[in-house]
Design a protein around this motif. Structure first.
Motif, PDB file in Angstrom:
ATOM      1  N   PHE A   1       0.852  -1.246   0.055  1.00  0.00           N
ATOM      2  CA  PHE A   1       0.032   0.076  -0.070  1.00  0.00           C
ATOM      3  C   PHE A   1       0.969   1.228  -0.004  1.00  0.00           C
ATOM      4  O   PHE A   1       1.813   1.421   0.458  1.00  0.00           O
ATOM      5  N   THR A   2       0.431   2.147  -1.039  1.00  0.00           N
ATOM      6  CA  THR A   2       1.183   3.411  -0.909  1.00  0.00           C
ATOM      7  C   THR A   2       0.108   4.490  -0.907  1.00  0.00           C
ATOM      8  O   THR A   2      -1.067   4.390  -1.325  1.00  0.00           O
ATOM      9  N   SER A   3       0.431   5.721  -0.483  1.00  0.00           N
ATOM     10  CA  SER A   3      -0.419   6.753  -0.289  1.00  0.00           C
ATOM     11  C   SER A   3      -0.634   7.814  -1.602  1.00  0.00           C
ATOM     12  O   SER A   3       0.402   8.198  -2.141  1.00  0.00           O
TER      13      SER A   3
ATOM     14  N   GLY B   1      14.969   6.964  -0.896  1.00  0.00           N
ATOM     15  CA  GLY B   1      13.399   7.316  -0.204  1.00  0.00           C
ATOM     16  C   GLY B   1      13.243   8.800  -0.242  1.00  0.00           C
ATOM     17  O   GLY B   1      12.088   9.069   0.002  1.00  0.00           O
ATOM     18  N   GLU B   2      14.184   9.746  -0.333  1.00  0.00           N
ATOM     19  CA  GLU B   2      13.921  11.254  -0.244  1.00  0.00           C
ATOM     20  C   GLU B   2      15.119  11.915  -0.685  1.00  0.00           C
ATOM     21  O   GLU B   2      16.216  11.161  -0.901  1.00  0.00           O
ATOM     22  N   PRO B   3      15.240  13.116  -0.963  1.00  0.00           N
ATOM     23  CA  PRO B   3      16.237  13.556  -1.485  1.00  0.00           C
ATOM     24  C   PRO B   3      17.564  13.515  -0.697  1.00  0.00           C
ATOM     25  O   PRO B   3      17.168  13.893   0.575  1.00  0.00           O
ATOM     26  N   LEU B   4      18.568  13.318  -0.957  1.00  0.00           N
ATOM     27  CA  LEU B   4      19.836  13.178  -0.267  1.00  0.00           C
ATOM     28  C   LEU B   4      20.498  14.589  -0.679  1.00  0.00           C
ATOM     29  O   LEU B   4      21.168  14.765  -1.746  1.00  0.00           O
TER      30      LEU B   4
ATOM     31  N   HIS C   1      25.760   6.612  -2.025  1.00  0.00           N
ATOM     32  CA  HIS C   1      25.239   6.755  -3.389  1.00  0.00           C
ATOM     33  C   HIS C   1      23.985   6.914  -3.296  1.00  0.00           C
ATOM     34  O   HIS C   1      23.238   6.066  -3.022  1.00  0.00           O
ATOM     35  N   ASP C   2      23.192   8.041  -3.738  1.00  0.00           N
ATOM     36  CA  ASP C   2      21.819   7.967  -3.622  1.00  0.00           C
ATOM     37  C   ASP C   2      21.521   7.222  -4.825  1.00  0.00           C
ATOM     38  O   ASP C   2      22.149   7.296  -5.854  1.00  0.00           O
ATOM     39  N   ASN C   3      20.061   6.776  -4.727  1.00  0.00           N
ATOM     40  CA  ASN C   3      19.410   6.044  -5.765  1.00  0.00           C
ATOM     41  C   ASN C   3      17.921   6.427  -5.570  1.00  0.00           C
ATOM     42  O   ASN C   3      17.438   6.802  -4.501  1.00  0.00           O
ATOM     43  N   TRP C   4      17.109   6.051  -6.795  1.00  0.00           N
ATOM     44  CA  TRP C   4      15.759   6.738  -6.911  1.00  0.00           C
ATOM     45  C   TRP C   4      14.943   5.556  -7.120  1.00  0.00           C
ATOM     46  O   TRP C   4      15.113   4.667  -7.894  1.00  0.00           O
ATOM     47  N   TRP C   5      13.626   5.243  -6.473  1.00  0.00           N
ATOM     48  CA  TRP C   5      12.753   4.338  -7.012  1.00  0.00           C
ATOM     49  C   TRP C   5      11.459   4.770  -6.326  1.00  0.00           C
ATOM     50  O   TRP C   5      11.366   5.496  -5.358  1.00  0.00           O
ATOM     51  N   GLN C   6      10.288   3.932  -6.657  1.00  0.00           N
ATOM     52  CA  GLN C   6       9.182   4.078  -5.709  1.00  0.00           C
ATOM     53  C   GLN C   6       8.513   2.925  -5.618  1.00  0.00           C
ATOM     54  O   GLN C   6       8.665   2.024  -6.362  1.00  0.00           O
ATOM     55  N   THR C   7       7.193   2.638  -4.736  1.00  0.00           N
ATOM     56  CA  THR C   7       6.605   1.484  -4.675  1.00  0.00           C
ATOM     57  C   THR C   7       6.161   1.039  -6.059  1.00  0.00           C
ATOM     58  O   THR C   7       6.218  -0.330  -6.216  1.00  0.00           O
ATOM     59  N   GLU C   8       5.780   1.940  -6.967  1.00  0.00           N
ATOM     60  CA  GLU C   8       5.163   1.465  -8.300  1.00  0.00           C
ATOM     61  C   GLU C   8       6.309   0.838  -9.044  1.00  0.00           C
ATOM     62  O   GLU C   8       5.945  -0.188  -9.774  1.00  0.00           O
ATOM     63  N   THR C   9       7.478   1.286  -9.049  1.00  0.00           N
ATOM     64  CA  THR C   9       8.573   0.728  -9.705  1.00  0.00           C
ATOM     65  C   THR C   9       9.084  -0.386  -9.323  1.00  0.00           C
ATOM     66  O   THR C   9       9.748  -1.285 -10.120  1.00  0.00           O
TER      67      THR C   9
ATOM     68  N   SER D   1      22.825  14.478  -7.153  1.00  0.00           N
ATOM     69  CA  SER D   1      22.239  13.824  -8.293  1.00  0.00           C
ATOM     70  C   SER D   1      21.778  12.580  -7.607  1.00  0.00           C
ATOM     71  O   SER D   1      22.322  11.695  -7.189  1.00  0.00           O
ATOM     72  N   MET D   2      20.541  12.003  -8.261  1.00  0.00           N
ATOM     73  CA  MET D   2      20.052  10.548  -8.167  1.00  0.00           C
ATOM     74  C   MET D   2      20.993   9.447  -9.107  1.00  0.00           C
ATOM     75  O   MET D   2      20.669   8.356  -8.794  1.00  0.00           O
ATOM     76  N   GLY D   3      21.641  10.098  -9.891  1.00  0.00           N
ATOM     77  CA  GLY D   3      22.428   9.154 -10.846  1.00  0.00           C
ATOM     78  C   GLY D   3      21.706   8.785 -12.011  1.00  0.00           C
ATOM     79  O   GLY D   3      21.317   9.812 -12.696  1.00  0.00           O
TER      80      GLY D   3
ATOM     81  N   GLY E   1       4.890  10.928 -11.303  1.00  0.00           N
ATOM     82  CA  GLY E   1       4.548  12.034 -10.418  1.00  0.00           C
ATOM     83  C   GLY E   1       5.570  12.671  -9.672  1.00  0.00           C
ATOM     84  O   GLY E   1       5.381  13.308  -8.801  1.00  0.00           O
ATOM     85  N   ASP E   2       6.844  12.364 -10.323  1.00  0.00           N
ATOM     86  CA  ASP E   2       7.909  13.248  -9.676  1.00  0.00           C
ATOM     87  C   ASP E   2       8.441  14.079 -10.723  1.00  0.00           C
ATOM     88  O   ASP E   2       8.457  13.950 -11.845  1.00  0.00           O
ATOM     89  N   LEU E   3       8.778  15.574 -10.082  1.00  0.00           N
ATOM     90  CA  LEU E   3       9.492  16.451 -10.919  1.00  0.00           C
ATOM     91  C   LEU E   3      11.068  16.382 -10.884  1.00  0.00           C
ATOM     92  O   LEU E   3      11.505  16.197 -10.174  1.00  0.00           O
TER      93      LEU E   3
ATOM     94  N   TRP F   1      18.389  14.664 -11.819  1.00  0.00           N
ATOM     95  CA  TRP F   1      18.342  15.602 -10.418  1.00  0.00           C
ATOM     96  C   TRP F   1      16.876  15.645  -9.848  1.00  0.00           C
ATOM     97  O   TRP F   1      15.810  16.210 -10.779  1.00  0.00           O
ATOM     98  N   PHE F   2      16.518  15.396  -8.680  1.00  0.00           N
ATOM     99  CA  PHE F   2      15.343  15.385  -8.009  1.00  0.00           C
ATOM    100  C   PHE F   2      14.784  16.812  -7.977  1.00  0.00           C
ATOM    101  O   PHE F   2      15.582  17.610  -7.507  1.00  0.00           O
ATOM    102  N   VAL F   3      13.560  17.102  -8.336  1.00  0.00           N
ATOM    103  CA  VAL F   3      13.046  18.608  -8.426  1.00  0.00           C
ATOM    104  C   VAL F   3      11.960  18.565  -7.289  1.00  0.00           C
ATOM    105  O   VAL F   3      11.873  19.439  -6.420  1.00  0.00           O
TER     106      VAL F   3
HETATM  107  P1  AMP Z   1       7.657   5.295  -1.942  1.00  0.00           P
HETATM  108  O1  AMP Z   1       6.750   4.959  -2.711  1.00  0.00           O
HETATM  109  O2  AMP Z   1       7.182   5.394  -0.669  1.00  0.00           O
HETATM  110  O3  AMP Z   1       8.956   4.538  -2.044  1.00  0.00           O
HETATM  111  O4  AMP Z   1       8.071   6.692  -2.185  1.00  0.00           O
HETATM  112  C1  AMP Z   1       8.602   7.075  -3.530  1.00  0.00           C
HETATM  113  C2  AMP Z   1       8.577   8.539  -3.739  1.00  0.00           C
HETATM  114  O5  AMP Z   1       9.831   8.907  -2.705  1.00  0.00           O
HETATM  115  C3  AMP Z   1       9.266   8.910  -5.049  1.00  0.00           C
HETATM  116  O6  AMP Z   1       8.306   9.030  -5.888  1.00  0.00           O
HETATM  117  C4  AMP Z   1       9.898  10.221  -4.920  1.00  0.00           C
HETATM  118  O7  AMP Z   1       9.206  11.308  -4.540  1.00  0.00           O
HETATM  119  C5  AMP Z   1      10.724   9.885  -3.360  1.00  0.00           C
HETATM  120  N1  AMP Z   1      12.176   9.522  -3.482  1.00  0.00           N
HETATM  121  C6  AMP Z   1      12.363   8.185  -3.493  1.00  0.00           C
HETATM  122  N2  AMP Z   1      13.699   8.158  -3.539  1.00  0.00           N
HETATM  123  C7  AMP Z   1      14.343   9.564  -3.817  1.00  0.00           C
HETATM  124  C8  AMP Z   1      15.632  10.146  -3.983  1.00  0.00           C
HETATM  125  N3  AMP Z   1      16.709   9.529  -4.081  1.00  0.00           N
HETATM  126  N4  AMP Z   1      15.516  11.486  -4.283  1.00  0.00           N
HETATM  127  C9  AMP Z   1      14.335  12.179  -4.148  1.00  0.00           C
HETATM  128  N5  AMP Z   1      13.091  11.578  -3.627  1.00  0.00           N
HETATM  129  C10 AMP Z   1      12.857  10.244  -3.665  1.00  0.00           C
END
Ligand code: AMP
Length: 592
Positions: free
Chosen positions: A227-229, A347-350, A367-375, A392-394, A456-458, A468-470
């Motif tokens: 579940f995600t919000s 999880g959030e901007p580093l 090392h920052d990385n980016w993803w979300q529940t949906e991915t 930068s997220m890489g 849904g992320d800019l 780069w996360f905005v």
């Molecule tokens: P969640 O689905 O709970 O894992 O949250 C995903 C969201 O967390 C993303 O859509 C972003 O808004 C934020 N997020 C995850 N990783 C990063 C990151 N490395 N930098 C900035 N925001 C992030």
């Protein structure tokens, strides 16, 4: 407008590291295919499909690596327990048999609500073996988020502890008629004996055979429901299939650089997607020793774990990094962290300062990385062998095509120019892409336009291809790395007899990213004041749990609303932060 406030961290060849799996990002991206990567996995014997638990546990036993430590657990009281891959194969098999003995069928939902106990890991993997669908719940949730998710997800089984059951679940049972089995891990008080559908964990496991043949598993069958919000309505149930395990395997190798002799520690709780994908599945698929720590964050405890367990790869989050930064690098003095070779964050901007602080305190950058529940898995990352531009997220993973796009009436317009802001989009599909939002086909379909998944992320991409996360394009709040839906918080506040309207925003906070702040308009006959504020804070905390409840509440005579009656959170936030109020054409009534 390339903002590069910090110099790039150039990676020298380091003696500590083994040769990274992803030695050359561009070359691997050019040659990678998911079909070829499938060879990293075994698949079920006799071509019976693909099952996460088989890849994470049983195949290591088949390959003669059963005596390697799979889980290295430290309890709150300092107790230690190691489970080898052999042990984990046996325990998960017993649990799968236990589920079958209770008549639980493949496809039925097994929810887990507990702290990081070894049984949680056994339950999750055992449920995969039984081809049940697993839903992890965060143990700091209050009764309301638990009930909503169990209702929406048709929970058939709940694995929890007696303490959590008594505090949060017992009072919900009448709302959850489909919840037929509750398994309790730990000492069960006499008062609970005889309550219908309650089982002691030990009773479920006792006498069960030590081997379990996993039934044929369609890789596309549902394995996880997370579940995600969102900003409106109830939380979204994100569906993931067994096929996702390929992405877990590959991202574990490429983004976290896991090698078989690594000791890996992901600090996330399995109640959230990072704690499942990277706290359970990815490390075990990669055959490493996975460190599990039951205690909550405390810098000295964490440093002790890193030293004692000789952690080599560490995956953590910006809130924790900022909390450690506050204590200063001196707090690390005297620790032998020579085993540590790779550190990552998600999880959030580093902040760039966080990346650099890693260098100062540990001799390694985060090392920052980016993803979300949906991915379902890491999509963009800074890799072991790649230079880092702090902040930068890489770059996208091999097998993942990312872009910056604008939504237009005609579809998606891909931005080619560097450094232009837009929405981050990913070319569908990939193995761990969500397969749907539970019971919400339309909402799911809307995420995809012209073959792109819109996140849904800019973000923006620079000329070298770094992302780069905005910010987020919606009102969802990120607090200490956890996504919080303002609607869920507003609904809980509205249950209080004094509350006429509530609007909830994320207020920037230097440590946890954002704190939940609520604005409340009262019903006639109620007066704002400190006592009522405290009562509302307490009410929300009781209903939602500490992780979700607002930390601040302000009273307003009215809240700003659109002509259609929606509370304008954007405006509440702009006013709170003293920012421009933007387009007010849809504003109907105002708080002033
Ligand atoms: P969640 O689905 O709970 O894992 O949250 C995903 C969201 O967390 C993303 O859509 C972003 O808004 C934020 N997020 C995850 N990783 C990063 C990151 N490395 N930098 C900035 N925001 C992030």
């Amino acid at each position: 407008m390339a903002v590069m406030p910090h110099t790039r961290i150039v990676k020298p060849p380091t003696e500590r590291a083994p040769l990274p799996h992803l030695a050359d990002h561009a070359t691997t991206c050019a040659t990678f295919s998911w079909a070829t990567a499938r060879a990293l996995l075994d698949g079920l014997p006799d071509g019976a499909g693909l099952n996460i638990a088989y890849e994470a546990v049983d195949r290591h036993v088949q390959h003669g690596r059963g005596d390697r430590v799979a889980l290295r657990w430290t309890g709150k009281g300092g107790q230690r327990r190691d489970l080898s891959y052999d042990d984990l194969a046996r325990e998960t098999s017993r649990f799968a048999h236990g589920l079958q003995a209770l008549g639980v069928q493949p496809g039925e939902r097994v929810f887990v609500l507990m702290g990081r106990l070894p049984e949680l890991y056994v339950a999750v993997l055992g449920a995969f073996k039984a081809r049940c669908v697993v839903t992890p719940l965060f143990s700091a949730f209050g009764p309301e988020p638990i009930a909503t998710r169990c209702e929406m997800g048709d929970a058939r089984v709940l694995v929890t502890t007696p303490e959590l059951y008594l505090r949060k679940v017992q009072g919900l049972r009448t709302r959850l008629p489909g919840l037929t089995h509750v398994m309790l891990v730990g000492e069960v008080p006499e008062a609970l004996a005889g309550e219908p559908g309650l089982h002691r964990w030990t009773d479920v496991m006792d006498g069960q055979p030590h081997a379990f043949t996993i039934g044929p598993t369609d890789p596309e069958s549902m394995a996880l429901l997370h579940f995600t919000s969102g900003t409106t309505g109830r939380p979204k149930g994100v569906i993931h299939a067994h096929a996702a395990v390929l992405a877990h395997m590959v991202t574990g190798r490429y983004a976290l650089d896991l090698h078989e002799d690594d000791v890996f520690w992901c600090t996330a709780d399995p109640g959230w997607v990072t704690g499942t994908s990277y706290g359970i599945i990815a490390p075990l698929c990669n055959g490493v020793t996975n460190v599990v720590v039951e205690a909550e964050f405390d810098a000295q405890t964490w440093y002790e774990v890193l030293e004692r367990e000789r952690v080599t790869v560490w995956y953590t989050a910006p809130t924790a990094i900022r909390m450690m930064m506050k204590l200063g690098a001196e707090a690390l003095q005297g620790r032998d962290l020579s085993a540590l070779r790779f550190m990552a964050s998600v999880g959030e901007p580093l902040n760039p300062e966080g990346v650099l602080w890693g260098l100062q305190a540990f001799g390694l950058p985060f090392h920052d990385n980016w993803w979300q529940t949906e991915t379902g898995g890491i999509m963009i990352a800074n890799y072991a062998a790649m230079d880092i531009n702090p902040g930068s997220m890489g770059k996208p993973l091999p097998g993942i095509a990312a872009a910056i796009v604008h939504r237009t009436e005609a579809g998606v317009q891909v931005v080619e120019a560097p450094d232009e802001e837009g929405e981050l989009a990913l070319k569908a599909p990939w193995p761990s892409m969500m397969r749907g939002y539970l019971h919400e086909d339309e909402r799911y379909r809307k995420c995809f336009v012209d073959g792109w998944y819109l996140t849904g992320d800019l973000a923006r991409r620079d000329a070298e291809g770094y992302y780069w996360f905005v910010g987020r394009a919606d009102d969802v709040i990120k607090s200490a790395g956890h996504l919080i839906g303002p609607f869920e918080v507003e609904s809980a506040l509205m249950e209080h007899p004094a509350v006429a309207e509530a609007g909830v925003i994320g207020k920037p906070d230097p440590t946890v990213g954002e704190v939940v702040k609520a604005f409340v308009a009262l019903k006639p006959g109620f007066e704002p004041g400190e006592a009522l504020r405290r009562e509302l804070l307490g009410h929300a905390r009781k209903r939602l749990g500490a992780a979700v409840a607002p930390k601040e509440i302000d009273f307003r005579a009215n809240l700003p609303k659109t002509r259609s009656g929606k509370i304008m959170r954007r405006l509440l936030k702009a006013r709170e932060l003293g920012l421009p109020e933007g387009d007010l054409s849809t504003l109907e009534s105002d708080e002033k």
